[in-house]
Design a protein around this motif. Sequence first.
Motif, PDB file in Angstrom:
ATOM      1  N   LEU A  54      56.060   0.595  32.096  1.00 51.15           N
ATOM      2  CA  LEU A  54      55.069   0.979  32.963  1.00 51.15           C
ATOM      3  C   LEU A  54      55.632   1.960  34.091  1.00 51.15           C
ATOM      4  O   LEU A  54      54.750   2.548  34.775  1.00 51.15           O
ATOM      5  N   GLU A  55      56.891   1.887  34.341  1.00 53.95           N
ATOM      6  CA  GLU A  55      57.501   3.077  35.424  1.00 53.95           C
ATOM      7  C   GLU A  55      57.151   4.328  34.685  1.00 53.95           C
ATOM      8  O   GLU A  55      57.401   5.252  35.624  1.00 53.95           O
ATOM      9  N   HIS A  56      56.804   4.692  33.574  1.00 51.93           N
ATOM     10  CA  HIS A  56      56.648   6.002  32.957  1.00 51.93           C
ATOM     11  C   HIS A  56      55.190   6.198  32.853  1.00 51.93           C
ATOM     12  O   HIS A  56      54.836   7.103  31.934  1.00 51.93           O
ATOM     13  N   LYS A  57      54.140   5.480  33.383  1.00 50.65           N
ATOM     14  CA  LYS A  57      52.821   5.671  33.067  1.00 50.65           C
ATOM     15  C   LYS A  57      52.437   7.194  33.503  1.00 50.65           C
ATOM     16  O   LYS A  57      51.381   7.418  33.031  1.00 50.65           O
ATOM     17  N   ASP A  58      53.029   7.825  34.204  1.00 52.15           N
ATOM     18  CA  ASP A  58      52.602   9.016  34.519  1.00 52.15           C
ATOM     19  C   ASP A  58      52.554  10.085  33.696  1.00 52.15           C
ATOM     20  O   ASP A  58      51.928  11.107  33.528  1.00 52.15           O
ATOM     21  N   LYS A  59      53.387   9.841  32.380  1.00 48.58           N
ATOM     22  CA  LYS A  59      53.784  10.726  31.245  1.00 48.58           C
ATOM     23  C   LYS A  59      52.901  10.193  30.231  1.00 48.58           C
ATOM     24  O   LYS A  59      53.084  10.716  29.123  1.00 48.58           O
ATOM     25  N   CYS A  60      52.394   8.854  30.287  1.00 49.61           N
ATOM     26  CA  CYS A  60      51.829   8.326  28.904  1.00 49.61           C
ATOM     27  C   CYS A  60      50.564   8.868  28.804  1.00 49.61           C
ATOM     28  O   CYS A  60      49.511   9.164  29.437  1.00 49.61           O
ATOM     29  N   GLU A  61      50.428   9.092  27.258  1.00 54.55           N
ATOM     30  CA  GLU A  61      48.794   9.383  26.951  1.00 54.55           C
ATOM     31  C   GLU A  61      48.107   8.681  27.040  1.00 54.55           C
ATOM     32  O   GLU A  61      48.240   7.554  26.873  1.00 54.55           O
ATOM     33  N   SER A  62      46.631   9.053  26.983  1.00 54.92           N
ATOM     34  CA  SER A  62      45.369   8.173  26.944  1.00 54.92           C
ATOM     35  C   SER A  62      45.161   8.393  25.452  1.00 54.92           C
ATOM     36  O   SER A  62      45.710   9.051  24.465  1.00 54.92           O
ATOM     37  N   ILE A  63      44.007   7.376  25.115  1.00 52.71           N
ATOM     38  CA  ILE A  63      43.550   7.283  23.808  1.00 52.71           C
ATOM     39  C   ILE A  63      42.776   8.509  23.658  1.00 52.71           C
ATOM     40  O   ILE A  63      42.639   9.125  22.444  1.00 52.71           O
ATOM     41  N   ALA A  64      42.157   9.249  24.410  1.00 55.23           N
ATOM     42  CA  ALA A  64      41.422  10.604  24.216  1.00 55.23           C
ATOM     43  C   ALA A  64      42.596  11.619  23.969  1.00 55.23           C
ATOM     44  O   ALA A  64      42.297  12.427  23.065  1.00 55.23           O
ATOM     45  N   ASP A  65      43.584  11.464  24.515  1.00 53.43           N
ATOM     46  CA  ASP A  65      44.579  12.525  24.174  1.00 53.43           C
ATOM     47  C   ASP A  65      45.099  12.302  22.811  1.00 53.43           C
ATOM     48  O   ASP A  65      45.236  13.368  22.082  1.00 53.43           O
ATOM     49  N   HIS A  66      45.103  11.012  22.383  1.00 53.64           N
ATOM     50  CA  HIS A  66      45.749  10.853  20.842  1.00 53.64           C
ATOM     51  C   HIS A  66      44.640  11.234  19.932  1.00 53.64           C
ATOM     52  O   HIS A  66      44.966  12.063  18.891  1.00 53.64           O
ATOM     53  N   SER A  67      43.423  10.864  20.214  1.00 50.80           N
ATOM     54  CA  SER A  67      42.236  11.544  19.491  1.00 50.80           C
ATOM     55  C   SER A  67      42.088  12.862  18.950  1.00 50.80           C
ATOM     56  O   SER A  67      41.858  13.353  18.197  1.00 50.80           O
ATOM     57  N   PHE A  68      42.215  13.675  20.435  1.00 49.42           N
ATOM     58  CA  PHE A  68      42.182  15.002  20.525  1.00 49.42           C
ATOM     59  C   PHE A  68      43.179  15.692  19.475  1.00 49.42           C
ATOM     60  O   PHE A  68      43.080  16.532  18.594  1.00 49.42           O
ATOM     61  N   SER A  69      44.480  15.062  19.703  1.00 49.94           N
ATOM     62  CA  SER A  69      45.559  15.571  18.975  1.00 49.94           C
ATOM     63  C   SER A  69      45.424  15.241  17.527  1.00 49.94           C
ATOM     64  O   SER A  69      45.825  16.114  16.609  1.00 49.94           O
ATOM     65  N   VAL A  70      44.941  14.355  16.914  1.00 47.66           N
ATOM     66  CA  VAL A  70      44.726  13.912  15.609  1.00 47.66           C
ATOM     67  C   VAL A  70      43.875  14.858  15.004  1.00 47.66           C
ATOM     68  O   VAL A  70      44.022  15.526  13.874  1.00 47.66           O
ATOM     69  N   ALA A  71      42.581  15.002  15.688  1.00 49.21           N
ATOM     70  CA  ALA A  71      41.598  15.996  15.195  1.00 49.21           C
ATOM     71  C   ALA A  71      42.141  17.368  15.069  1.00 49.21           C
ATOM     72  O   ALA A  71      42.069  17.947  14.035  1.00 49.21           O
ATOM     73  N   LEU A  72      42.865  17.893  16.022  1.00 52.75           N
ATOM     74  CA  LEU A  72      43.256  18.985  16.154  1.00 52.75           C
ATOM     75  C   LEU A  72      44.690  19.367  14.894  1.00 52.75           C
ATOM     76  O   LEU A  72      44.707  20.318  14.263  1.00 52.75           O
ATOM     77  N   LEU A  73      45.402  18.366  14.775  1.00 53.53           N
ATOM     78  CA  LEU A  73      46.485  18.360  13.973  1.00 53.53           C
ATOM     79  C   LEU A  73      45.713  18.349  12.619  1.00 53.53           C
ATOM     80  O   LEU A  73      46.492  19.127  11.261  1.00 53.53           O
ATOM     81  N   ALA A  74      44.885  17.420  12.323  1.00 51.88           N
ATOM     82  CA  ALA A  74      44.190  17.475  10.915  1.00 51.88           C
ATOM     83  C   ALA A  74      43.540  19.007  10.485  1.00 51.88           C
ATOM     84  O   ALA A  74      43.855  19.153   9.305  1.00 51.88           O
ATOM     85  N   LEU A  75      43.060  19.462  11.435  1.00 50.37           N
ATOM     86  CA  LEU A  75      42.545  20.841  11.179  1.00 50.37           C
ATOM     87  C   LEU A  75      43.519  21.739  10.976  1.00 50.37           C
ATOM     88  O   LEU A  75      43.284  22.719  10.022  1.00 50.37           O
ATOM     89  N   THR A  76      44.481  21.765  11.782  1.00 56.00           N
ATOM     90  CA  THR A  76      45.754  22.631  11.490  1.00 56.00           C
ATOM     91  C   THR A  76      46.387  22.572  10.086  1.00 56.00           C
ATOM     92  O   THR A  76      46.566  23.642   9.279  1.00 56.00           O
ATOM     93  N   ILE A  77      46.510  21.288   9.358  1.00 54.16           N
ATOM     94  CA  ILE A  77      47.195  20.862   8.169  1.00 54.16           C
ATOM     95  C   ILE A  77      46.230  21.355   7.254  1.00 54.16           C
ATOM     96  O   ILE A  77      46.562  22.120   6.265  1.00 54.16           O
ATOM     97  N   ILE A  78      44.785  21.042   7.287  1.00 51.95           N
ATOM     98  CA  ILE A  78      43.989  21.477   6.485  1.00 51.95           C
ATOM     99  C   ILE A  78      43.853  22.956   5.975  1.00 51.95           C
ATOM    100  O   ILE A  78      43.949  23.556   4.966  1.00 51.95           O
TER     101      ILE A  78
END
Length: 212
Positions: A54-78
């Motif tokens: 918890l002490e590192h909460k300021d740098k922890c990603e959100s669910i939205a961060d993860h979902s965006f990254s999955v979508a962009l990573l998928a598009l890039t690989i495709i």
Amino acid sequence: MEILKDKNNGNYIKNSNPIERFEKIENEILVFYMKYNHLKNIYRQGWLKVRIGLEHKDKCESIADHSFSVALLALTIIEKYNLNLDVLKCLKMGIIHELGEVYAGDYTPYDNITKDEKHIKEKEAILKVLETLDENNDYLEIWEEFEKLATEEAKFIKNVDQLEFLLQACAYGYDAVYFESCLNSITDPYCKEIALSAIETTKGNKMPKVIG
């Protein structure tokens, strides 16, 4: 930033669900937006509860961060490898595969819940998120397809989902070799190649802590 707990599921969050601040909203897309906006508030629970604390909460990603990254990573690989996949479906899947977590919350492998229980809770939640929209969308169908790994697109996005977790560990400065179970779950050859490169790149970096 103060860390809060979601009253519905106990997740660590940055703020309460925006939809709770309104008595009534007429526009159905605005209602939908205010609901899914909460994904920006929900920390990825595994990092806080298990890996970084918890002490590192300021740098922890959100669910939205993860979902965006999955979508962009998928598009890039495709596009990089000219894969014969439905690009629009993959993008939709990457963006909405965690949509149910608006209400169900984000579960970690250390939570006492079965895969079937998790699926039921998340389906109930995604129906609640979508309840004010008309039926002229395929969001639930796309989510179910991902959950069942029913198509090549679903299997690919599942691989990218695992790869994104591994790459996020690298972004946090960890040695990717410590995430062996994640690596083993990646079967797509292009995702595997990237994962192995990440392991080579982060060799000698720090070991993640395991909390609890």
